[in-house]
Design an enzyme around this catalytic site. Structure first.
Site: not given
Ligand code: NAP
Length: 311
Positions: A94, A130
């Protein structure tokens, strides 16, 4: 090579895009939409979008593309030349895609992330559905509008940024961003500060706050929020831990886990154990997909048909 009933491959790659004519010889109707991801096999977008295409009798197919991060720029260039209508982007593309399009809509610009590309006259336009998908999901799941809620968002990555921006745009009562890396939560809160400058009845706590994703900080906030949103991947692994344990939740909160799964996610289980109402991210997936369909075709997405395709 695995093929679907309509003769398309289950998963296409950059090599297929390079030789698209050969890779899709005999495929009818043609593939002119798809999703890029890494991994991508689990994506439910093909089911959702294929159901909508069939409903509207639009004679094209939606493909699944396994594209690695170092292949994204080439893959996007290929689709701009191959008579595609558009593409969805899922993890981890993204943010990368935002730098590869000709134009960004306001939400994509502010979040720095694109989940939908539309190709018009060879130009690539980037959108992010989103946030609005999230807003519609909350209304559907809990019959409330973001503007009436005090909201705690867990995470400050791509999904959290889109969600927090939507909460701010819809003027939610209160927004708290909790993240493992506090600096990222601080930065996101700073970017949204202007939305919270207007007069609004305030309680004893700040209307916009960033906090560490830690038990003591969350425990303090729970009494001052109505909705908790998980926008981290915590709980994505089967058997993984919930980002917030049941002991920190309370019956008055609504819990929305953006992770979608046929089974209860660990956070949804924790919420139910605490007596709270909870839902997982399937509804957000559905609504962000419906908005993408509307961007591509300028006609109403058949929500019930799309929902049925993933039920
Ligand atoms: P991303 O940009 O990689 O962000 C991940 C976030 O999670 C960051 O804030 C990160 O914190 C935190 N994180 C990752 N591992 C962690 C851990 N072990 N402990 C604590 N915090 C942790 O990912 P994203 O694109 O935002 O996606 C996140 C989730 O949203 C996905 O898993 C997906 O399931 C969900 N999602 C769902 C939809 C839907 O349509 N339902 C759409 C989009 C996303 P740091 O900043 O500290 O690294």
């Amino acid at each position: 090579m695995k093929r679907t009933r309509s003769g398309t491959k289950q998963v296409y790659t950059l090599a297929d895009l390079e030789n698209w004519e050969k890779a899709t010889r005999g495929i009818s109707p043609p593939i002119r939409l798809g999703v890029f991801g890494d991994p991508v096999a689990h994506s439910l977008s093909p089911q959702i979008q294929s159901a909508a295409l069939k409903h509207h009798k639009i004679d094209i197919q939606y493909g699944r593309f396994h594209i690695r991060p170092n292949e994204l720029a080439s893959a996007v260039e290929f689709i701009s030349k191959l008579d595609f209508i558009g593409i969805n982007l899922t993890l981890p593309h993204k943010i990368g895609a935002a730098g590869l399009v000709d134009e960004l809509d306001e939400t994509a610009k502010r979040t720095g992330a694109v989940n939908t590309i539309k190709i018009e006259n060879g130009k690539l336009r980037g959108f992010n559905t989103d946030g609005r998908g999230f807003s519609r999901a909350i209304r559907e799941e809990f019959s409330v509008d973001l503007r009436d809620l005090r909201i705690l968002v867990l995470g400050a990555g791509g999904a959290a940024r889109a969600i927090a921006l939507e909460c701010a745009k819809e003027s939610c009562e209160r927004l708290v961003i909790a993240n493992r890396t506090l600096e990222k939560a601080d930065k996101l809160a700073d970017e949204l500060r202007d939305f919270f400058a207007g007069p609004r009845v305030l309680g004893p706590v700040a209307r916009l706050q960033s906090i560490p994703l830690e038990e003591a900080a969350i425990r303090f906030q729970i009494g001052h929020v109505d909705l908790v949103v998980n926008a981290t991947p915590l709980g994505l692994d089967r058997g993984g831990a919930s980002p917030i344990p049941a002991r920190l939740l309370a019956p008055h909160v609504m819990v929305y886990d953006t992770i979608y799964s046929a089974n209860r996610t660990p956070l949804v289980s924790a919420a139910i154990e605490a007596g709270a109402r909870a839902a997982n991210g399937l509804s957000m997936l559905l609504h962000q997909g419906a908005l993408a369909f509307e961007i591509w075709f300028q006609r109403e997405a058949p929500l019930d048909v799309m929902r049925k395709a993933i039920d």
